[in-house]
Design a protein around this motif. Structure first.
Motif, PDB file in Angstrom:
ATOM      1  N   THR A 233       0.881  -1.162   0.000  1.00  0.00           N
ATOM      2  CA  THR A 233       0.000   0.000   0.000  1.00  0.00           C
ATOM      3  C   THR A 233       0.917   1.209   0.000  1.00  0.00           C
ATOM      4  N   LEU A 234       0.884   1.972  -1.074  1.00  0.00           N
ATOM      5  CA  LEU A 234       1.843   3.056  -1.263  1.00  0.00           C
ATOM      6  C   LEU A 234       1.176   4.420  -1.260  1.00  0.00           C
ATOM      7  N   PRO A 235       1.840   5.423  -0.643  1.00  0.00           N
ATOM      8  CA  PRO A 235       1.355   6.799  -0.817  1.00  0.00           C
ATOM      9  C   PRO A 235       1.470   7.183  -2.295  1.00  0.00           C
ATOM     10  N   VAL A 236       0.498   7.926  -2.791  1.00  0.00           N
ATOM     11  CA  VAL A 236       0.481   8.370  -4.185  1.00  0.00           C
ATOM     12  C   VAL A 236       0.423   9.892  -4.198  1.00  0.00           C
ATOM     13  N   ALA A 237       1.292  10.490  -5.014  1.00  0.00           N
ATOM     14  CA  ALA A 237       1.343  11.951  -5.103  1.00  0.00           C
ATOM     15  C   ALA A 237       1.234  12.395  -6.553  1.00  0.00           C
ATOM     16  N   VAL A 238       0.805  13.640  -6.718  1.00  0.00           N
ATOM     17  CA  VAL A 238       0.746  14.284  -8.034  1.00  0.00           C
ATOM     18  C   VAL A 238       1.640  15.519  -7.996  1.00  0.00           C
TER      19      VAL A 238
ATOM     20  N   ALA B 180       2.461  20.338  -5.789  1.00  0.00           N
ATOM     21  CA  ALA B 180       2.318  18.896  -5.604  1.00  0.00           C
ATOM     22  C   ALA B 180       1.483  18.598  -4.367  1.00  0.00           C
ATOM     23  N   GLY B 181       1.045  17.361  -4.283  1.00  0.00           N
ATOM     24  CA  GLY B 181       0.326  16.908  -3.098  1.00  0.00           C
ATOM     25  C   GLY B 181      -0.081  15.464  -3.241  1.00  0.00           C
ATOM     26  N   HIS B 182      -0.644  14.938  -2.184  1.00  0.00           N
ATOM     27  CA  HIS B 182      -1.083  13.540  -2.165  1.00  0.00           C
ATOM     28  C   HIS B 182      -2.535  13.405  -2.599  1.00  0.00           C
ATOM     29  N   LEU B 183      -2.851  12.247  -3.150  1.00  0.00           N
ATOM     30  CA  LEU B 183      -4.250  11.927  -3.427  1.00  0.00           C
ATOM     31  C   LEU B 183      -4.973  11.783  -2.094  1.00  0.00           C
ATOM     32  N   ASP B 184      -6.189  12.256  -2.043  1.00  0.00           N
ATOM     33  CA  ASP B 184      -6.976  12.209  -0.815  1.00  0.00           C
ATOM     34  C   ASP B 184      -7.715  10.888  -0.636  1.00  0.00           C
TER      35      ASP B 184
ATOM     36  N   ARG C 118       6.831   4.934  -2.765  1.00  0.00           N
ATOM     37  CA  ARG C 118       5.828   5.897  -3.213  1.00  0.00           C
ATOM     38  C   ARG C 118       5.643   5.786  -4.723  1.00  0.00           C
ATOM     39  N   ILE C 119       4.485   6.221  -5.174  1.00  0.00           N
ATOM     40  CA  ILE C 119       4.225   6.364  -6.604  1.00  0.00           C
ATOM     41  C   ILE C 119       3.921   7.837  -6.853  1.00  0.00           C
ATOM     42  N   ASP C 120       4.643   8.421  -7.799  1.00  0.00           N
ATOM     43  CA  ASP C 120       4.455   9.826  -8.158  1.00  0.00           C
ATOM     44  C   ASP C 120       3.965   9.923  -9.595  1.00  0.00           C
TER      45      ASP C 120
END
Length: 144
Positions: A7-12, A41-45, A85-87
């Motif tokens: 389970t990875l944090p995802v950012a844009v 930038a930020g993380h998906l909610d 992480r996935i960016d």
């Protein structure tokens, strides 16, 4: 035997481009890479599509509105920075509104820099993602 899935944090991250320059912000008082440059930038909610997350972050951080049609996914990075992480990196050349630093408590500069003359103190994975963008490399891993 059961398999545990990551389970990875995802950012844009937004590459806002105008006349071969990119909008950069200098991080301030965040506890992460303070004093170094990055992009909006930020993380998906959660329960949020990638382009919608980028549209939300662009408005929250810089007071601009971007249409989904004006956003292109230009890169993905699988990054290791303590955790995995996935960016997603998205580019836009059109937007509405006047750019404004909406988070002066997290950012002390918002400025345009030539894509070929980035500041030395840009966050390393962001620098790599921008190089990938210039070279049209769509996927990369960083920090492994």
């Amino acid at each position: 035997m059961s398999t545990v899935h990551a389970t990875l944090p995802v950012a844009v991250h937004l590459f806002l481009v105008q006349e071969q320059s990119i909008l950069l912000l200098r991080r301030y008082n965040t506890g992460y890479e303070d004093g170094n440059y990055s992009v909006i930038a930020g993380h998906l909610d959660g329960g949020e599509e990638v382009k919608q997350a980028m549209i939300r972050e662009a408005y929250e951080e810089a007071s601009i509105e971007i249409s989904p049609a004006d956003l292109q996914v230009v890169g993905i990075m699988h990054r290791k920075a303590g955790d995995e992480r996935i960016d997603f990196f998205l580019a836009a050349q059109r937007w509405r509104g006047e750019l404004r630093n909406n988070e002066p408590h997290k950012c002390d500069e918002l400025a345009w820099y030539p894509l070929t003359g980035l500041p030395k103190n840009i966050i390393p994975y962001v620098r790599q993602a921008l190089e990938n963008y210039r070279e049209e490399r769509w996927f990369d891993s960083f920090g492994w």
